[in-house]
Design an enzyme around this catalytic site. Structure first.
Site, PDB file in Angstrom:
ATOM      1  N   LYS A 135      41.995   7.958  51.954  1.00  0.00           N
ATOM      2  CA  LYS A 135      42.309   7.563  53.324  1.00  0.00           C
ATOM      3  C   LYS A 135      43.827   7.564  53.560  1.00  0.00           C
ATOM      4  O   LYS A 135      44.316   8.178  54.495  1.00  0.00           O
ATOM      5  CB  LYS A 135      41.773   6.156  53.618  1.00  0.00           C
ATOM      6  CG  LYS A 135      40.374   5.887  53.146  1.00  0.00           C
ATOM      7  CD  LYS A 135      39.316   6.583  53.970  1.00  0.00           C
ATOM      8  CE  LYS A 135      37.933   6.122  53.542  1.00  0.00           C
ATOM      9  NZ  LYS A 135      36.858   6.766  54.330  1.00  0.00           N
ATOM     10  N   ASP A 142      38.464  -4.896  48.871  1.00  0.00           N
ATOM     11  CA  ASP A 142      38.411  -3.437  48.974  1.00  0.00           C
ATOM     12  C   ASP A 142      39.334  -3.040  50.121  1.00  0.00           C
ATOM     13  O   ASP A 142      39.029  -3.282  51.287  1.00  0.00           O
ATOM     14  CB  ASP A 142      36.963  -3.008  49.250  1.00  0.00           C
ATOM     15  CG  ASP A 142      36.820  -1.520  49.545  1.00  0.00           C
ATOM     16  OD1 ASP A 142      37.833  -0.798  49.496  1.00  0.00           O
ATOM     17  OD2 ASP A 142      35.687  -1.093  49.834  1.00  0.00           O
ATOM     18  N   TRP A 199      30.197  -1.007  53.848  1.00  0.00           N
ATOM     19  CA  TRP A 199      30.780  -1.015  52.509  1.00  0.00           C
ATOM     20  C   TRP A 199      30.725  -2.404  51.896  1.00  0.00           C
ATOM     21  O   TRP A 199      30.474  -2.553  50.692  1.00  0.00           O
ATOM     22  CB  TRP A 199      32.197  -0.465  52.552  1.00  0.00           C
ATOM     23  CG  TRP A 199      32.229   0.884  53.188  1.00  0.00           C
ATOM     24  CD1 TRP A 199      32.821   1.238  54.364  1.00  0.00           C
ATOM     25  CD2 TRP A 199      31.582   2.082  52.698  1.00  0.00           C
ATOM     26  NE1 TRP A 199      32.594   2.560  54.634  1.00  0.00           N
ATOM     27  CE2 TRP A 199      31.841   3.112  53.633  1.00  0.00           C
ATOM     28  CE3 TRP A 199      30.820   2.379  51.573  1.00  0.00           C
ATOM     29  CZ2 TRP A 199      31.362   4.412  53.473  1.00  0.00           C
ATOM     30  CZ3 TRP A 199      30.342   3.671  51.403  1.00  0.00           C
ATOM     31  CH2 TRP A 199      30.613   4.664  52.353  1.00  0.00           C
TER      32      TRP A 199
END
Length: 354
Positions: A189, A165, A99
């Protein structure tokens, strides 16, 4: 036998949160209408949005200079949008996984990027050493790496503003907001079903790049309209509010962190004491959210057999990411200690039968 959800995302939600959302889907706030069909500008949902923003700030002790936004597009859009709003000349990025790697790619479309550290050559098993250079607009990092199972659990000590992030570990630790200009993440999540993205942005840091921004990609657009410039993802925002109410009932972020540490200790303890399993990430970099492990070389051929065994034992979704293999148990805030013990018992039972 109770089934336990160890998927990395969309992932586990608290049962009470699911029940509350289901009830609102049938009859939202006594309107006689479904949450999925009411106007987002009606007083009932406007109240939900306002409470969600307020509770987000309360739980994480977010200062007045920040605004909480609930947007669409996922964290992947934020890879570009964050750079567009904050990268003026040059930014520093830490490469700790897939990511972060994707965020670097998107930021390079906007301006100059310096990768100040990377663990890619070693399979992202650890957090690389780094020193953010001076003279950059910000330092960007991904706090938790769902694929490889590493995590940065302390705010980096650098002399420039931070952007992070925090898709997969938001609400798991306290944050020193004085260090940040922006924190964002997909909600699927630790907060809500897929479809909403949280953005926590420092208002006074905006508007300094000198570029004209597309309306939808300008954070100021959404700040001025209270996250309702366009129709927000109503159901995920409602679920996020229910999750945050549950977090408050648990005792807030400090209590959640203690709870998560106990779960991680249980699972990593089972891995480290096993004769057939071993951890993937280096111990000092281990994530409290995504526990990655593999079979030792002499037992590699047993991986598929164990996956089937664990599934039958009620432990769903522990197969490792396709590029890594092995196993990954995601033990987000919604997972309780009993769920983790169900997995560790399955691991012990499988080992004992070999």
């Amino acid at each position: 036998m109770k089934k336990r959800n160890f998927y990395a995302g969309p992932s586990i939600l608290n049962e009470g949160v699911i029940k509350n959302t289901a009830e609102a889907v049938l009859n939202f706030a006594g309107t006689g209408l479904s949450l999925m069909e009411v106007s987002h500008r009606g007083k009932e949902f406007s109240a939900v949005m306002a409470e969600a923003r307020s509770l987000f700030k309360e739980l994480l002790d977010i200062p007045e200079d920040f605004e909480v936004l609930f947007l669409g597009g996922g964290a992947s859009l934020q890879f570009y949008q964050s750079a567009l709003n904050f990268l003026k000349t040059k930014a520093a990025y830490l490469d700790t996984g897939s990511w972060a790697h994707k965020a670097i790619k998107e930021a390079k479309l906007v301006g100059e990027v310096e990768v100040v550290g990377s663990s890619e050559a070693d399979g992202y098993k650890y957090i690389p050493e780094y020193k953010a250079p001076t003279g950059v607009d910000y330092f960007y990092y991904t706090s938790n790496n769902t694929i490889y199972g590493t995590e940065i659990r302390k705010d980096p000590e650098v002399s420039v503003p931070l952007i992070s992030d925090m898709s997969s570990d938001i609400f798991t630790r306290e944050i020193d907001w004085s260090k940040y200009n922006l924190v964002f993440g997909g909600a699927q999540k630790n907060l809500a079903p897929a479809g909403v993205t949280f953005v926590v942005v420092r208002k006074s840091a905006l508007g300094n790049t000198g570029r004209i921004l597309p309306t939808m990609l300008d954070y100021n657009t959404h700040i001025k309209k209270d996250s309702m410039f366009n129709t927000p993802p109503v159901l995920p925002v409602y679920t996020a509010l229910q999750t945050m109410k549950w977090y408050k009932e648990l005792g807030g972020v400090k209590a959640i962190e203690k709870r998560n540490q106990a779960k991680a200790d249980e699972l990593y303890g089972a891995i480290d004491s096993s004769k057939i399993f071993q951890g993937y990430a280096q111990p000092e970099a281990r994530s409290l959210m995504n526990v990655t492990f593999v079979m030792k070389d002499e037992y590699k051929e047993k991986e598929a057999e164990f996956l089937d065994f664990a599934t039958k034992a009620g432990c769903i979704g522990i197969k490792g990411y396709r590029t890594l293999g092995g196993f990954r148990a995601s033990i987000y805030n919604g997972m309780d200690l009993e769920g983790v013990k169900q997995l560790t018992q399955a691991m012990k039972d499988f080992e004992n039968k070999l």
